[in-house]
Scaffold this motif. Structure first.
Motif, PDB file in Angstrom:
ATOM      1  N   THR A  24      54.104  17.438  37.076  1.00 38.49           N
ATOM      2  CA  THR A  24      54.977  16.979  38.352  1.00 38.49           C
ATOM      3  C   THR A  24      55.365  18.269  39.303  1.00 38.49           C
ATOM      4  N   ASP A  25      54.889  19.480  38.940  1.00 38.40           N
ATOM      5  CA  ASP A  25      55.183  20.704  39.544  1.00 38.40           C
ATOM      6  C   ASP A  25      54.201  20.716  41.038  1.00 38.40           C
ATOM      7  N   GLU A  26      54.786  20.680  41.980  1.00 36.16           N
ATOM      8  CA  GLU A  26      54.238  20.794  43.119  1.00 36.16           C
ATOM      9  C   GLU A  26      52.939  21.673  43.410  1.00 36.16           C
ATOM     10  N   ALA A  27      53.323  22.993  43.039  1.00 43.75           N
ATOM     11  CA  ALA A  27      52.105  23.935  43.019  1.00 43.75           C
ATOM     12  C   ALA A  27      51.048  23.596  42.240  1.00 43.75           C
ATOM     13  N   ALA A  28      51.193  23.140  40.909  1.00 47.10           N
ATOM     14  CA  ALA A  28      50.140  23.041  40.064  1.00 47.10           C
ATOM     15  C   ALA A  28      49.761  21.613  40.426  1.00 47.10           C
ATOM     16  N   VAL A  29      50.292  20.609  41.005  1.00 45.30           N
ATOM     17  CA  VAL A  29      49.508  19.474  41.454  1.00 45.30           C
ATOM     18  C   VAL A  29      48.443  19.899  42.680  1.00 45.30           C
ATOM     19  N   LYS A  30      48.992  20.624  43.486  1.00 41.88           N
ATOM     20  CA  LYS A  30      48.004  21.323  44.643  1.00 41.88           C
ATOM     21  C   LYS A  30      46.667  22.161  44.106  1.00 41.88           C
ATOM     22  N   GLN A  31      47.180  22.902  42.905  1.00 41.82           N
ATOM     23  CA  GLN A  31      45.994  23.418  42.227  1.00 41.82           C
ATOM     24  C   GLN A  31      45.026  22.590  41.786  1.00 41.82           C
ATOM     25  N   ILE A  32      45.391  21.516  41.045  1.00 45.15           N
ATOM     26  CA  ILE A  32      44.772  20.566  40.374  1.00 45.15           C
ATOM     27  C   ILE A  32      43.808  19.736  41.359  1.00 45.15           C
ATOM     28  N   THR A  33      44.439  19.555  42.569  1.00 45.53           N
ATOM     29  CA  THR A  33      43.988  18.752  43.492  1.00 45.53           C
ATOM     30  C   THR A  33      42.630  19.713  44.150  1.00 45.53           C
ATOM     31  N   ALA A  34      42.954  20.975  44.261  1.00 45.70           N
ATOM     32  CA  ALA A  34      41.841  21.790  44.692  1.00 45.70           C
ATOM     33  C   ALA A  34      40.677  21.661  43.762  1.00 45.70           C
ATOM     34  N   TYR A  35      40.924  21.720  42.563  1.00 48.06           N
ATOM     35  CA  TYR A  35      39.827  21.576  41.470  1.00 48.06           C
ATOM     36  C   TYR A  35      38.985  20.284  41.540  1.00 48.06           C
ATOM     37  N   ASN A  36      39.728  19.079  41.929  1.00 49.79           N
ATOM     38  CA  ASN A  36      39.257  17.995  41.907  1.00 49.79           C
ATOM     39  C   ASN A  36      38.365  17.802  43.131  1.00 49.79           C
ATOM     40  N   ASP A  37      39.074  18.420  44.134  1.00 52.45           N
ATOM     41  CA  ASP A  37      37.964  18.414  45.520  1.00 52.45           C
ATOM     42  C   ASP A  37      36.752  19.289  45.252  1.00 52.45           C
ATOM     43  N   MET A  38      36.909  20.477  44.769  1.00 54.75           N
ATOM     44  CA  MET A  38      35.869  21.119  44.521  1.00 54.75           C
ATOM     45  C   MET A  38      34.782  20.498  43.744  1.00 54.75           C
ATOM     46  N   ARG A  39      35.226  19.862  42.703  1.00 51.13           N
ATOM     47  CA  ARG A  39      34.368  18.943  41.814  1.00 51.13           C
ATOM     48  C   ARG A  39      33.588  17.834  42.617  1.00 51.13           C
ATOM     49  N   ALA A  40      34.206  17.273  43.384  1.00 52.76           N
ATOM     50  CA  ALA A  40      33.805  15.924  44.154  1.00 52.76           C
ATOM     51  C   ALA A  40      32.708  16.785  45.331  1.00 52.76           C
ATOM     52  N   LYS A  41      32.951  17.818  45.918  1.00 51.17           N
ATOM     53  CA  LYS A  41      32.170  18.512  46.871  1.00 51.17           C
ATOM     54  C   LYS A  41      30.763  18.972  46.228  1.00 51.17           C
ATOM     55  N   LEU A  42      31.044  19.284  44.696  1.00 51.33           N
ATOM     56  CA  LEU A  42      29.777  19.792  44.241  1.00 51.33           C
ATOM     57  C   LEU A  42      28.611  18.533  43.892  1.00 51.33           C
ATOM     58  N   ASP A  43      29.059  17.373  43.842  1.00 53.93           N
ATOM     59  CA  ASP A  43      28.250  16.377  43.336  1.00 53.93           C
ATOM     60  C   ASP A  43      27.121  16.268  44.073  1.00 53.93           C
ATOM     61  N   ASP A  44      26.904  16.158  45.191  1.00 51.31           N
ATOM     62  CA  ASP A  44      25.741  16.097  46.064  1.00 51.31           C
ATOM     63  C   ASP A  44      24.884  17.225  45.803  1.00 51.31           C
ATOM     64  N   SER A  45      25.124  18.516  45.627  1.00 45.85           N
ATOM     65  CA  SER A  45      24.494  19.672  45.440  1.00 45.85           C
ATOM     66  C   SER A  45      24.023  19.628  43.881  1.00 45.85           C
ATOM     67  N   ILE A  46      24.761  19.199  43.146  1.00 47.19           N
ATOM     68  CA  ILE A  46      24.034  19.018  41.618  1.00 47.19           C
ATOM     69  C   ILE A  46      23.213  18.021  41.476  1.00 47.19           C
ATOM     70  N   ALA A  47      23.288  16.924  42.416  1.00 46.83           N
ATOM     71  CA  ALA A  47      22.272  15.920  42.240  1.00 46.83           C
ATOM     72  C   ALA A  47      21.027  16.288  42.748  1.00 46.83           C
ATOM     73  N   VAL A  48      21.033  17.086  43.852  1.00 51.09           N
ATOM     74  CA  VAL A  48      20.070  17.625  44.571  1.00 51.09           C
ATOM     75  C   VAL A  48      19.089  18.427  43.468  1.00 51.09           C
TER      76      VAL A  48
END
Length: 209
Positions: free
Chosen positions: A143-167
Motif C-alpha cells: 500500500t506504500d505509494e512509492a512502492a506502488v509506483k515502482q511496481i506500476t513502472a515494472y508492469n508498464d515495462m512488461r506490457a511495452k515489451l510484449d510486441d517486441s518479444i513477439a516479433v
C-alpha cells in the motif's frame, strides 16, 4: 503470500537453534520466513507494508528455488510460497536471528550488490525482464505509494515489451505458445540469478522503460 502479514508477530529469539534444511524447497521457504521476520523487526511495526526491497528479497527465495536449473520451474516457486506460512511458528519460536547470515550465504544472489548486467542477447533480456516483472507484480502486495509506483513502472515495462518479444520470437521460428513459454522460462532462470529482483527490474526499466 505472507508478505507484510501481521501473522508474523515478533516473538523474539527462542531457545531452539534454527538449522537450514537440506531440501531446496524447505531451505528457500525457511529463509523467506527468516527474512520476513527480520524485516518486520527492523521496521519497528507489525502492521503496514514492508519496504519493497525486503518484500522482493522474500519473494526472491521462491524464484531462486524455481531457477535452480537452466529453466525456471513455476511449480517449485509455488511450493516455496505455499510452505512459507506453515513455517512461521517454527521460525519465530527459534533462534532465527542466527539464520539471517546463513540464508545470505546459502542464497548469495539475494544480497548481490554488484552491477546488474542484463543478458547481451536482446530477446533473452526482454524475456527475462518481462518474466521477472510478471512474477513480482503478482507476488508483492503493498500500500506504500512509492512502492506502488515502482511496481506500476515494472508492469508498464512488461506490457511495452510484449510486441517486441513477439516479433523476435517469430523471427527465430518460435511462434508456438509452448516454444515461447520455454524460451521465457530459460530467460527467467538466468535473470533471477543476477541479483535482487528489485534491482534487476530497475535495470530493466532503465533499459526498456
Amino acid at each position: 503470500m505472507l508478505l507484510g502479514a501481521t501473522a508474523l508477530v515478533l516473538a523474539g529469539c527462542g531457545e531452539q537453534a534454527l538449522d537450514l534444511p537440506a531440501d531446496p524447497i524447505e531451505k528457500a521457504a525457511t529463509c523467506g520466513v527468516v527474512t520476513a521476520v527480520d524485516a518486520r523487526e527492523k521496521s519497528k511495526t507489525i502492521q503496514g507494508s514492508l519496504p519493497l526491497d525486503a518484500q522482493g528479497k522474500i519473494v526472491h527465495y521462491a524464484m531462486l528455488a524455481g531457477a535452480e536449473s537452466d529453466r525456471f520451474e513455476p511449480s517449485k516457486a509455488a511450493a516455496v510460497v505455499k510452505r512459507m506460512p506453515e513455517l512461521e511458528k517454527p521460525v519465530t519460536g527459534s533462534k532465527w536471528k542466527d539464520a539471517v547470515g546463513a540464508c545470505d550465504q546459502a542464497f548469495p544472489a539475494t544480497v548481490a550488490s554488484g552491477p546488474i548486467d542484463l543478458p547481451k542477447d536482446p530477446l533473452d533480456a526482454e524475456l527475462g525482464c518481462a518474466g521477472v516483472a510478471d512474477f513480482i507484480g503478482r507476488g508483492i502486495q503493498t500500500t506504500d505509494e512509492a512502492a506502488v509506483k515502482q511496481i506500476t513502472a515494472y508492469n508498464d515495462m512488461r506490457a511495452k515489451l510484449d510486441d517486441s518479444i513477439a516479433v523476435k520470437l517469430r523471427a527465430r521460428g518460435q511462434s508456438a505458445a509452448e516454444a515461447q513459454q520455454e524460451a521465457r522460462y530459460k530467460a527467467m532462470a538466468t535473470m533471477i540469478k543476477l541479483g535482487p529482483p528489485i534491482r534487476v527490474l530497475d535495470a530493466c526499466v532503465k533499459t526498456y522503460g
